[in-house]
Write a protein that holds these residues in place. Structure first.
Motif, PDB file in Angstrom:
ATOM      1  N   LYS A 165       0.827  -1.208   0.000  1.00 51.56           N
ATOM      2  CA  LYS A 165       0.000   0.000   0.000  1.00 51.56           C
ATOM      3  C   LYS A 165       0.857   1.253   0.000  1.00 51.56           C
ATOM      4  O   LYS A 165       0.482   2.277  -0.568  1.00 51.56           O
ATOM      5  CB  LYS A 165      -0.946  -0.018   1.208  1.00 51.56           C
ATOM      6  N   SER A 166       1.994   1.176   0.673  1.00 55.41           N
ATOM      7  CA  SER A 166       2.961   2.259   0.634  1.00 55.41           C
ATOM      8  C   SER A 166       4.353   1.654   0.757  1.00 55.41           C
ATOM      9  O   SER A 166       4.535   0.659   1.467  1.00 55.41           O
ATOM     10  CB  SER A 166       2.717   3.283   1.758  1.00 55.41           C
ATOM     11  N   PRO A 167       5.348   2.226   0.071  1.00 53.28           N
ATOM     12  CA  PRO A 167       6.687   1.645   0.096  1.00 53.28           C
ATOM     13  C   PRO A 167       7.317   1.738   1.489  1.00 53.28           C
ATOM     14  O   PRO A 167       7.074   2.691   2.233  1.00 53.28           O
ATOM     15  CB  PRO A 167       7.463   2.497  -0.904  1.00 53.28           C
ATOM     16  N   THR A 168       8.111   0.749   1.807  1.00 48.59           N
ATOM     17  CA  THR A 168       8.839   0.735   3.067  1.00 48.59           C
ATOM     18  C   THR A 168       9.989  -0.255   2.966  1.00 48.59           C
ATOM     19  O   THR A 168       9.890  -1.246   2.235  1.00 48.59           O
ATOM     20  CB  THR A 168       7.925   0.351   4.243  1.00 48.59           C
ATOM     21  N   THR A 169      11.053   0.004   3.688  1.00 50.98           N
ATOM     22  CA  THR A 169      12.167  -0.945   3.755  1.00 50.98           C
ATOM     23  C   THR A 169      11.983  -1.940   4.880  1.00 50.98           C
ATOM     24  O   THR A 169      12.777  -2.872   5.020  1.00 50.98           O
ATOM     25  CB  THR A 169      13.501  -0.206   3.979  1.00 50.98           C
ATOM     26  N   TRP A 170      10.939  -1.789   5.674  1.00 56.59           N
ATOM     27  CA  TRP A 170      10.743  -2.593   6.879  1.00 56.59           C
ATOM     28  C   TRP A 170      10.121  -3.940   6.522  1.00 56.59           C
ATOM     29  O   TRP A 170       8.962  -4.013   6.105  1.00 56.59           O
ATOM     30  CB  TRP A 170       9.846  -1.823   7.842  1.00 56.59           C
ATOM     31  N   PRO A 171      10.838  -5.032   6.686  1.00 62.81           N
ATOM     32  CA  PRO A 171      10.300  -6.346   6.316  1.00 62.81           C
ATOM     33  C   PRO A 171       9.016  -6.714   7.038  1.00 62.81           C
ATOM     34  O   PRO A 171       8.130  -7.349   6.447  1.00 62.81           O
ATOM     35  CB  PRO A 171      11.436  -7.309   6.691  1.00 62.81           C
ATOM     36  N   THR A 172       8.887  -6.338   8.292  1.00 62.50           N
ATOM     37  CA  THR A 172       7.683  -6.692   9.038  1.00 62.50           C
ATOM     38  C   THR A 172       6.433  -6.135   8.376  1.00 62.50           C
ATOM     39  O   THR A 172       5.420  -6.831   8.219  1.00 62.50           O
ATOM     40  CB  THR A 172       7.781  -6.193  10.489  1.00 62.50           C
ATOM     41  N   ALA A 173       6.499  -4.870   7.955  1.00 61.87           N
ATOM     42  CA  ALA A 173       5.354  -4.246   7.299  1.00 61.87           C
ATOM     43  C   ALA A 173       5.096  -4.888   5.933  1.00 61.87           C
ATOM     44  O   ALA A 173       3.944  -5.127   5.552  1.00 61.87           O
ATOM     45  CB  ALA A 173       5.588  -2.751   7.148  1.00 61.87           C
ATOM     46  N   GLN A 174       6.158  -5.168   5.181  1.00 63.10           N
ATOM     47  CA  GLN A 174       5.995  -5.809   3.879  1.00 63.10           C
ATOM     48  C   GLN A 174       5.343  -7.178   4.019  1.00 63.10           C
ATOM     49  O   GLN A 174       4.421  -7.520   3.278  1.00 63.10           O
ATOM     50  CB  GLN A 174       7.364  -5.955   3.211  1.00 63.10           C
ATOM     51  N   LYS A 175       5.819  -7.956   4.971  1.00 63.01           N
ATOM     52  CA  LYS A 175       5.298  -9.319   5.160  1.00 63.01           C
ATOM     53  C   LYS A 175       3.849  -9.299   5.654  1.00 63.01           C
ATOM     54  O   LYS A 175       3.009 -10.066   5.187  1.00 63.01           O
ATOM     55  CB  LYS A 175       6.184 -10.084   6.141  1.00 63.01           C
ATOM     56  N   GLU A 176       3.578  -8.422   6.605  1.00 64.11           N
ATOM     57  CA  GLU A 176       2.215  -8.343   7.134  1.00 64.11           C
ATOM     58  C   GLU A 176       1.238  -7.938   6.040  1.00 64.11           C
ATOM     59  O   GLU A 176       0.138  -8.483   5.929  1.00 64.11           O
ATOM     60  CB  GLU A 176       2.175  -7.345   8.287  1.00 64.11           C
ATOM     61  N   GLY A 177       1.638  -6.971   5.203  1.00 64.73           N
ATOM     62  CA  GLY A 177       0.771  -6.528   4.113  1.00 64.73           C
ATOM     63  C   GLY A 177       0.493  -7.638   3.116  1.00 64.73           C
ATOM     64  O   GLY A 177      -0.638  -7.799   2.643  1.00 64.73           O
ATOM     65  N   TRP A 178       1.514  -8.422   2.789  1.00 63.37           N
ATOM     66  CA  TRP A 178       1.327  -9.512   1.815  1.00 63.37           C
ATOM     67  C   TRP A 178       0.453 -10.613   2.405  1.00 63.37           C
ATOM     68  O   TRP A 178      -0.441 -11.129   1.732  1.00 63.37           O
ATOM     69  CB  TRP A 178       2.679 -10.052   1.383  1.00 63.37           C
ATOM     70  N   ARG A 179       0.701 -10.988   3.651  1.00 67.30           N
ATOM     71  CA  ARG A 179      -0.121 -12.030   4.283  1.00 67.30           C
ATOM     72  C   ARG A 179      -1.584 -11.602   4.351  1.00 67.30           C
ATOM     73  O   ARG A 179      -2.485 -12.391   4.051  1.00 67.30           O
ATOM     74  CB  ARG A 179       0.406 -12.327   5.686  1.00 67.30           C
TER      75      ARG A 179
END
Length: 528
Positions: free
Chosen positions: A62-76
């Motif tokens: 939804k918005s770019p970030t370098t933080w893996p936790t946010a990337q993973k949570e968004g994909w799940r």
């Protein structure tokens, strides 16, 4: 994906909305009746795909970030919602503009992922590997969607990293409209793209490679594509016209992808989603009864019929983003036309979920348009499913589009079998336990004899009421899929939908990577 403006007057929308409201109850009732009919005769196999667009952060993240936790949570979270809607495949954009959602030797990290091109996640991890694993955990196919020739979304090169192909091979790049593109006529470009495909196919557990409608770019009025010098160097002695040469360039790309996949991941499928009109009948007797202003063959130099006839692609997904009865390009006519011209490929329909409740044409303001298109495809034996553009539109679109899809997909469906048949068929699994528990019926099983080294890709559990097993040709009997590719020694599943005092009989079947079923194991009957 191309969004086509069909046009309407400024004063038309209020009238359309009023007329829409008059028919809302009638069409909702029709839609419900249609979907109930579908539930009564469900399909055992159907490709239920959804495009997940990463360009411009349309769907993910939804918005770019370098933080893996946010990337993973968004994909799940996205996968959970898509799975709950009934989709069994995601077509995720992993290379939107010569960038990547994975560590690549051919492209920098995408700015749509981390906010700055070339910037990796911190701490580092393989994003694409994670995306695929999470899809497979949910029993969903993962097709890697690439835009092969597109280099940028605008002409601002200051946003491109030093590792981008624009700076690495400036002589491969041409400007057109408001973007940069790789020049399809250059042999080094094809070699580069071959490396891109080989990297994906050899290093990732993908189920398919997918291209959409962007080959040569859509024409800009009064602006010829700047490749005349390339034609003079590479094509003029072999081709009478530059248009034939351009089509040959794209043909070579498609054939190259087919052979590269065959070498590195023969079980993975190659699919293309062309513009919905190949050619009008007025231009070619083989064309469709349409009056489109452009066609894929002449404007984009994409001859999808040739690719399908040659067997270079495994599936076609024409983008039929028009409503049923549209005079210029009738969705119903185009479904029929593509079903007659699909060659050796499977045919899925590209559906415009993004138009439901949002387009200016009256038919898209009625809730029955998409269900009617689905029902039409299901009644045609030459159509094996569909892909919907795009994820956010299916989940958050208007007129209850997600409810319509959930109703249509209420019965689970196996994915269509891949054309590749070089994998062994799984042996009958061995039931270890079938017992009634407080929570439901507990089943435990392990791989069949002979499957120790090559275990099934996943299992399907069938359930039948009573003491006798029915046929696995009954899709309504499917109650569970295991995750893909787990390869466990033993599996278990608790059926929580059983009712007290009834007998249930279970069959378990293993499937290989190509979604081909083996013979079922021994039936197990349980009284709950």
């Amino acid at each position: 994906m191309l969004s086509i403006n069909t046009g309407s007057s400024k004063n038309a929308r209020p009238v359309l909305l009023l007329r829409s409201s008059l028919f809302i109850l009638m069409t909702a009732l029709w839609s419900a009746t249609t979907l109930q009919g579908q539930e009564a005769a469900p399909l055992k196999r159907e490709f239920r795909g959804v495009w997940v667009a990463t360009v411009l952060n349309l769907d993910y993240p939804k918005s770019p970030t370098t933080w893996p936790t946010a990337q993973k949570e968004g994909w799940r979270n996205l996968l959970d919602k898509l799975k709950a809607t009934g989709f069994n495949a995601v077509v995720a954009q992993v290379r939107p503009a010569a960038d990547a959602f994975y560590p690549s030797t051919h492209a920098p990290w995408s700015a749509y992922l981390t906010g700055k091109q070339g910037l990796p996640p911190k701490p580092a991890y393989d994003v694409l590997e994670f995306m695929i694993e999470e899809a497979h955990k949910r029993g969903m196919d993962f097709h890697a969607w690439l835009n092969p020739y597109r280099v940028s979304m605008d002409l601002d090169t200051t946003k491109l990293s030093a590792g981008h192909v624009f700076y690495q091979h400036r002589d491969w790049i041409v400007p057109y409209g408001n973007r940069y593109y790789l020049n399809p006529g250059l042999p080094p470009v094809r070699e580069h793209l071959s490396g891109v495909i080989a990297e994906l196919a050899s290093q990732y557990d993908i189920d398919g490679i997918h291209f959409d409608d962007y080959f040569y770019p859509y024409p800009v009025a009064g602006a010829p594509f700047p490749d005349s010098l390339t034609f003079a160097q590479y094509g003029a002695t072999q081709f009478d016209t530059i248009t034939d040469w351009r089509r040959d360039n794209v043909n070579r790309l498609i054939g190259m992808v087919d052979s590269t996949l065959e070498q590195h991941a023969p079980y993975a499928e190659f699919g293309v989603s062309p513009f919905g009109v190949w050619r009008n009948q007025s231009e070619d007797p083989k064309g469709s009864a349409t009056q489109a202003s452009i066609g894929a063959y002449d404007a984009l130099y994409a001859d999808a019929l040739h690719w399908a006839e040659e067997g270079w692609i495994d599936y076609l997904v024409p983008q039929l983003y028009w409503h049923i009865g549209f005079e210029i390009a009738d969705h119903a006519e185009l479904q029929r036309w593509w079903s007659r011209h699909k060659g050796k490929a499977k045919l899925y329909i590209g559906h415009a979920a993004y138009k439901v409740g949002r387009d200016k044409m009256e038919q898209w303001l009625l809730p029955d348009e998409l269900p009617r298109q689905l029902q039409m495809g299901r009644s045609n034996p030459d159509i094996d499913g569909g892909i919907f553009f795009r994820a956010a539109s299916t989940l958050y679109g208007g007129l209850g589009v997600r409810d319509s899809l959930q109703a249509a997909f209420s019965t689970p469906a196996l994915l269509p079998a891949h054309t590749y048949n070089g994998l062994r068929i799984p042996a009958p699994p061995r039931m270890k336990r079938a017992k009634a528990r407080r929570q439901g019926t507990l089943l435990k099983w392990k791989f069949g004899k002979g499957d120790r080294k090559h275990r099934p890709h996943y299992y399907v559990v069938y359930r039948f009421e009573g003491k006798q097993a029915g046929s696995t040709d009954q899709p309504e009997a499917i109650v569970h899929f295991t995750e893909f590719g787990a390869g466990r020694r033993q599996y278990k599943f608790t059926d929580t939908t059983t009712k007290p005092g009834r007998f249930y009989t279970y069959l378990i079947v293993g499937l290989n990577r190509a979604h081909r079923e083996g013979a079922p194991g021994q039936a197990a009957t349980v009284q709950f």
